[in-house]
Design an enzyme around this catalytic site. Structure first.
Site, mmCIF file in Angstrom:
data_model
loop_
_atom_site.group_PDB
_atom_site.id
_atom_site.type_symbol
_atom_site.label_atom_id
_atom_site.label_comp_id
_atom_site.label_asym_id
_atom_site.label_seq_id
_atom_site.Cartn_x
_atom_site.Cartn_y
_atom_site.Cartn_z
ATOM 1 N N ASP A 12 0.861 -1.181 0.000
ATOM 2 C CA ASP A 12 0.000 0.000 0.000
ATOM 3 C C ASP A 12 0.905 1.241 0.000
ATOM 4 O O ASP A 12 2.087 1.159 0.333
ATOM 5 C CB ASP A 12 -0.870 -0.056 1.268
ATOM 6 C CG ASP A 12 -1.681 1.196 1.473
ATOM 7 O OD1 ASP A 12 -2.415 1.576 0.538
ATOM 8 O OD2 ASP A 12 -1.593 1.799 2.559
ATOM 9 N N ASP A 14 -0.359 5.161 0.818
ATOM 10 C CA ASP A 14 -0.653 6.147 1.869
ATOM 11 C C ASP A 14 -0.674 5.520 3.256
ATOM 12 O O ASP A 14 -1.413 4.575 3.500
ATOM 13 C CB ASP A 14 -2.017 6.816 1.614
ATOM 14 C CG ASP A 14 -1.986 7.722 0.397
ATOM 15 O OD1 ASP A 14 -0.892 8.005 -0.101
ATOM 16 O OD2 ASP A 14 -3.065 8.145 -0.039
ATOM 17 N N ASP A 194 -1.823 -0.599 5.916
ATOM 18 C CA ASP A 194 -2.148 0.035 7.199
ATOM 19 C C ASP A 194 -3.636 0.109 7.496
ATOM 20 O O ASP A 194 -4.021 0.494 8.592
ATOM 21 C CB ASP A 194 -1.577 1.460 7.236
ATOM 22 C CG ASP A 194 -2.336 2.393 6.303
ATOM 23 O OD1 ASP A 194 -2.484 2.045 5.118
ATOM 24 O OD2 ASP A 194 -2.808 3.446 6.760
HETATM 25 MG MG LIG Z 1 -3.109 3.151 3.431
#
Ligand SMILES: [Mg+2]
Length: 262
Positions: A12, A14, A194
């Site tokens: 991922d 961001d 995240d």
């Molecule tokens: Mg993310």
């Protein structure tokens, strides 16, 4: 079985490889360099558009690898697929739903810049979509469930990741991931993320790393954590990414055949 590739990493962007606030990946440079030296591949898997990912992928030195874009609704090969047919179809379907959803296509570049904190040029890239429509729910909370049910009946898939509610015609990061695993046949796969929209990807990889994001709600405990297949970083964003990848590379070099699969 021989593997053309020792390791394929799915990450991922961001809050994972990019810092949540500064969007910087500086802290992950040592691990990115170590992966390159080992001949490992790195696939970016993100909610971002192909237009957003292409320049970032170049900066990261990962242009040789495809990227999973718009949360798995599309794949960015070395030349971006600019067919926006799916996007217009999604927008048409959203237009038939009850009011309350404000999509990127309803906003100006400046408005998207305002709600994302992205610079104007990046906001313009984020609005240049081919496979999915993110936006925000502006209606009453109580009306959201009925809205999502109507979206479902209209053949739209929805996904809530971090700041946005995103519609597509289907396809997940995990679907795209499986197709790329079939293509590259890596000896080992690692996924890093995240947020809840990374869960399937984390569960699908041989090893998963949940990168700490102090700005978001913590991910609920995943089944793979009980098995030790999925771990969590203590450091956030690219710092956590760097530490987790370097630790895995150390582990692989100590155990050249890699951990048992399955
Ligand atoms: Mg993310």
């Amino acid at each position: 079985m021989t593997h053309a590739l020792p390791l394929l990493v799915f990450s991922d962007l961001d809050g994972t490889l990019l810092d949540h606030e500064s969007y910087s990946f500086e802290a992950a440079r040592p691990a990115l360099g170590a992966l390159k030296a080992k001949g490992a591949g790195v696939i970016l898997a993100t909610s971002k558009t192909a237009a957003e990912v292409a320049p970032l992928r170049t900066e990261l030195g990962l242009s040789d690898w495809p990227a999973i874009v718009e949360n798995g609704a599309g794949l960015l090969e070395s030349t971006a697929d600019t067919d926006a047919g799916a996007y217009h179809d999604i927008r048409d379907r959203i237009a038939t739903l009850p009011p309350g959803f404000l999509g990127f296509g309803d906003m100006t570049d400046a408005e998207v810049s305002g709600i994302t904190g992205l610079p104007l040029v990046s906001a313009a890239r984020a609005r240049d979509r081919a496979f999915s429509e993110p936006g925000v729910w502006t209606g009453p909370d109580a009306a959201l469930a009925a809205f999502l049910a109507a979206a479902d009946r209209a053949g739209l898939h929805h996904r809530r990741g971090g700041r946005f509610l995103t519609f597509s015609l289907g396809g997940t990061k995990a679907d795209r991931m499986q197709a790329l695993i079939d293509r590259y046949n890596p000896g080992l796969t690692l996924a890093l993320g995240d947020a809840p929209n990374d869960t399937e990807m984390l569960e699908q990889a041989d090893r998963g790393v949940i990168v700490a994001n102090p700005h978001g709600a913590p991910l609920p405990r995943l089944p793979g954590e009980a098995l030790g297949r999925i771990t969590r970083t203590t450091l956030p964003g690219p710092e956590g990414w760097n530490a987790a990848v370097l630790a895995l590379l150390d582990d692989i070099s100590l155990n050249p055949k890699g951990p048992a699969h399955g």
